[in-house]
Structure formats: structure tokens, C-alpha cells
Write a protein that holds these residues in place. Structure first.
Motif: not given
Length: 444
Positions: A103-114, A117-121, A135-144, A180-182
Motif C-alpha cells: 500500500a502507499d502508506s507502507a514503509t519498506t526496509r532492508i536492514p542489511e543495506l540500511v 522507502i518511506p510511506p507515501f513516496t 522498482r527501487a533500482v528504477a527510482g534511484l536511477e531516475q535522476d542519475q 510495515e503498514d499502519p
């Protein structure tokens, strides 16, 4: 353009289980404006149900003029009473194929890489674990390209991080994915459903006032009405409490962690652990989370196999340990409360009687005493190795000790559990004789 038939609405649910085999269930197509070129494109809506989860609306937009496309999902249900947190241990490439509703309100984390992805982003999505990484890779590459021109050093660090994210897809090492999704409307597939998934941990939590405001279900001026977090028992069960203490060895400032733990087929206990950074001393203690039982408990285990050493043991402060074959008895409170394995308990007994015995060295030692203690230590090692046929007896007059039954819920053929009425002396040791639990407010 297809429409939802009237008989589907009146005759049954408009939501069907998600499936690739149902050719009759087509999405609804709506002509809509493309936000990229401002020409008309097509939005497809599919109302579907995910097994073992809930109903969702899958939305997909595509523009034939500029080829821009976008997909997102929305929950078709209400915001849940509690938030949800999924913690998945990704161990194999097969785990990357698990379906994920984010959901758009969910926070996604990968602790091993610290990585977070904050909620509503991001918009809500129906994807897989691999899809989330892409999708995370595409978001980081967007403005490279812009970053390389404006700040090459930052762009280089982001490129390095992108490579780390891509390497996760090879699953060379286990990593953790936390969603984690409230709102409680996110979901991670359990391939073994309805059986328990050992790699997936699902926990529910009470939302904070700030999370309620982010979801739009609480007004900004209602912040003062939030209940104290300490009143929620479920939140306390999932929380590790930390308080400052002094190290029992060197008296330096240290911290003690405390947590409520539910022991299967037994009861709730409190585990406390202290770790001193100054001298390295570590200690742990277990206390019962409930009251003193009406009857005492005597647990007798016949050691027949080395695998018995892996049984979980909860020894309360009031529990005595007996080994009749060695004519050995350890009185209550000698080792304190412990939650360990049978092997760990025997090693602690050996350390207490042999290794940490102050009379085994120095002027106070005698040859006979040292010899007897060494022989006792060797017998304990033989018991741990499964080379001695012995019985272990846990006698707890308070009834708050436990020894794991590996055959549960069936009876254990090598273990007996006897309940008995405490003697007057045992009640005196527990302080029960002078305890008044009824009418204590009345004057004598």
C-alpha cells in the motif's frame, strides 16, 4: 469497453480470486487523460481478491500516443483496526517470486543495506519481491544523469548502492525484507498457507496518533487524546524494555533488556538480560509472568538420547534440580531463573560446582575434594554426550518451571509431570503462609 454485468453485482460478489485461467473475467476499461502528454489514454480496472488476504482494485494506465504507462493498487476494504508488519527472511531465489501487495502508506526496509522507502513516496503496487527491488533500482536511477553533472561524487555512491540492490536478486546471502503498514492493507504471500511460514513473521501493532493523522482518520487537534503506549498489553509483548542498571561484576553502568515471552504449551515469562560493555560480563534471568500455581510441579525426564540435550528448559528461582544417579541435588535459587536448553543447564551446573568453586584452588583445596569435583564434572560431560543413563528431575513447588515435550501435543514417553500439594515448609519458603489475599483491607 467492457462493463460489470448487473447480475454480477446483484447475484454475487464483484470481486473474484486472482487467477490467470479465468478468461471471462476481463478488466473494466475507462478512457482517461494522460498526465504525461495530456492526450487521452486508457485506464483498466480489475476488481480481484487475493487468497488468504482481501479484496483489492488493480489499476493500469497506458497511453497510445506517448507510450507512458503506470500501475497501482488500492485496497477495496477499509483501514484495518491495527497496523501490520511483515518480516521476511529471503533465503532462496524462489522467495523473490512471492506476491506482495504494498500500500502507499507502507514503509519498506532492508536492514542489511540500511535501506528504507518511506510511506507515501510510492503508489501502491501489486508485485513480487523481485519487482520491489527492480522498482527501487528504477527510482534511484531516475535522476542519475542530472546527478552525474551536478554532483558526480553523490552519483557514484548511488551507483554503488544500486549494484548492492541488484546483487540481492542473486540471493548469495540471506537478507531481510520488512514491510510495515499502519493501514493494515499490505500483504506478503505465504506459499505454505494455511500452514505457518517459517521464513515469514507477521505482527500487528497499534497505530500512533501521527500515523492516524497520516492516514486521514484523526484530526490534527486530536493529538493530545492519544492513550499512553504503556496501557497496550499487546504492544508491551512485542517491545523490548531497556532500563539502566549496574554491572554485578564491576559495578559499571550497564543496561538490562526485559521482554515478555510466551512459552508454547506453558505460560508467559519475563526474560531479563544484562550485558556490560566495560568488563564483558553477561547474565540472564527468567521470572514467571504469572502467579504461583495452586499445586507444585515435579518433572522427571529419562535421558535416552543426545538429542534430549536440545530440549528447552525454563527453570524458575524456586526450582530444585536433582540427578538421582549422581546423588546430586541443586537447591532452589542456586542458579537463579534461567531459560535455556538441557545442555545449557547441565553446563551451568558444572560451572557452578566445578569451574567456579572457590574451594577447588588455593590453600583451601584438598586432593580428595578436587578429585571428587573433577569426577563429577566428567560425569556431567558424559550425560551431555549421551553416554550415561540418568534421570533429570525438576522440582518446583511454585509450579513455574517447564521442560519441553518434543512430542507435544502427544504425551512424552520419557517424561512424567506430577502435580502435588505443597507442604507447610514449602509454603513457608515461598512466603505463602503469611500472605493474605482475601479481606486484607478489613480491620482485625
Amino acid at each position: 469497453m467492457s462493463v460489470i454485468a448487473e447480475d454480477s453485482v446483484r447475484g454475487g460478489s464483484v470481486f473474484k480470486d486472482i487467477s490467470a485461467d479465468d478468461e471471462d473475467w476481463q478488466p473494466t476499461e475507462i478512457e482517461s487523460l494522460c498526465m504525461n502528454c495530456y492526450q487521452n489514454g486508457t485506464t483498466r480496472l480489475l476488481l480481484t481478491r487475493i487468497p488468504f488476504f482481501k479484496e483489492i482494485i488493480v489499476s493500469s494506465f497506458s497511453c497510445g500516443n506517448c507510450s507512458w504507462s503506470n500501475t497501482e493498487i488500492q485496497s477495496a476494504g477499509r483501514i484495518q483496526e491495527q497496523g501490520v508488519c511483515y518480516t521476511l527472511k529471503v533465503k532462496t531465489k524462489q522467495d523473490l517470486n512471492r506476491e506482495v501487495v504494498k500500500a502507499d502508506s507502507a514503509t519498506t526496509r532492508i536492514p542489511e543495506l540500511v535501506f528504507e522507502i518511506p510511506p507515501f513516496t510510492q503508489k501502491g503496487s501489486l508485485s513480487t519481491i523481485e519487482g520491489l527491488l527492480d522498482r527501487a533500482v528504477a527510482g534511484l536511477e531516475q535522476d542519475q544523469a542530472v546527478r552525474r553533472a551536478a554532483d558526480p561524487e553523490v552519483a557514484e555512491k548511488i551507483d554503488e548502492f544500486i549494484q548492492k540492490l541488484r546483487k540481492l536478486k542473486e540471493v548469495e546471502n540471506e537478507f531481510t525484507l520488512v514491510i510495515e503498514d499502519p493501514s493494515g492493507n499490505s500483504f506478503v504471500e505465504n506459499p505454505a498457507a494455511p500452514q505457518k511460514d517459517e521464513a515469514l513473521d507477521v505482527s500487528w501493532f497499534k497505530r500512533t496518533a501521527e500515523q492516524d493523522m497520516q492516514l486521514g482518520i484523526r484530526a490534527d487537534d486530536d493529538l493530545d487524546e492519544e492513550e499512553p503506549p504503556g496501557n497496550d498489553l499487546e504492544a508491551m509483548r512485542n517491545e523490548v524494555l531497556v532500563f539502566n542498571t549496574n554491572c554485578p561484576e564491576c559495578n559499571a553502568p550497564a543496561s538490562t533488556n526485559m521482554k515478555l515471552v510466551q512459552v508454547p504449551h506453558f505460560k508467559e515469562v519475563i526474560i531479563m538480560a544484562t550485558n556490560c560493555d566495560s568488563c564483558g560480563h553477561r547474565t540472564n534471568e527468567v521470572k514467571s509472568g504469572g502467579a504461583t500455581e495452586e499445586l507444585g510441579t515435579k518433572i522427571t525426564l529419562h535421558i535416552t538420547d543426545p538429542s534430549d540435550m536440545t530440549r528447552d528448559v525454563l527453570k524458575s528461582e524456586t526450582c530444585s534440580v536433582l540427578i538421582p544417579e549422581l546423588e546430586f541435588e541443586l537447591g532452589m535459587a542456586a542458579l537463579g531463573g534461567k531459560f535455556t536448553t538441557l545442555e545449557g543447564l547441565l553446563k551451568d551446573i558444572k560451572d557452578l560446582i566445578v569451574s567456579k568453586n572457590p574451594f577447588i584452588c588455593g590453600d583451601s583445596s584438598s586432593t580428595d575434594r578436587v578429585q571428587k569435583l573433577h569426577e563429577f564434572g566428567e560425569k556431567i560431560e558424559k550425560i551431555i554426550a549421551g553416554e550415561m543413563d540418568v534421570h533429570i528431575i525438576l522440582d518446583d513447588p511454585a509450579g513455574n518451571s517447564y521442560l519441553q515435550n518434543v512430542y507435544a501435543p502427544e504425551p512424552d514417553p520419557e517424561m512424567t509431570v506430577d502435580k502435588y500439594t505443597r507442604s507447610l515448609e514449602q509454603n513457608e519458603d515461598l512466603g505463602l503462609n503469611d500472605m493474605k489475599t482475601e479481606g486484607y483491607q478489613e480491620d482485625d
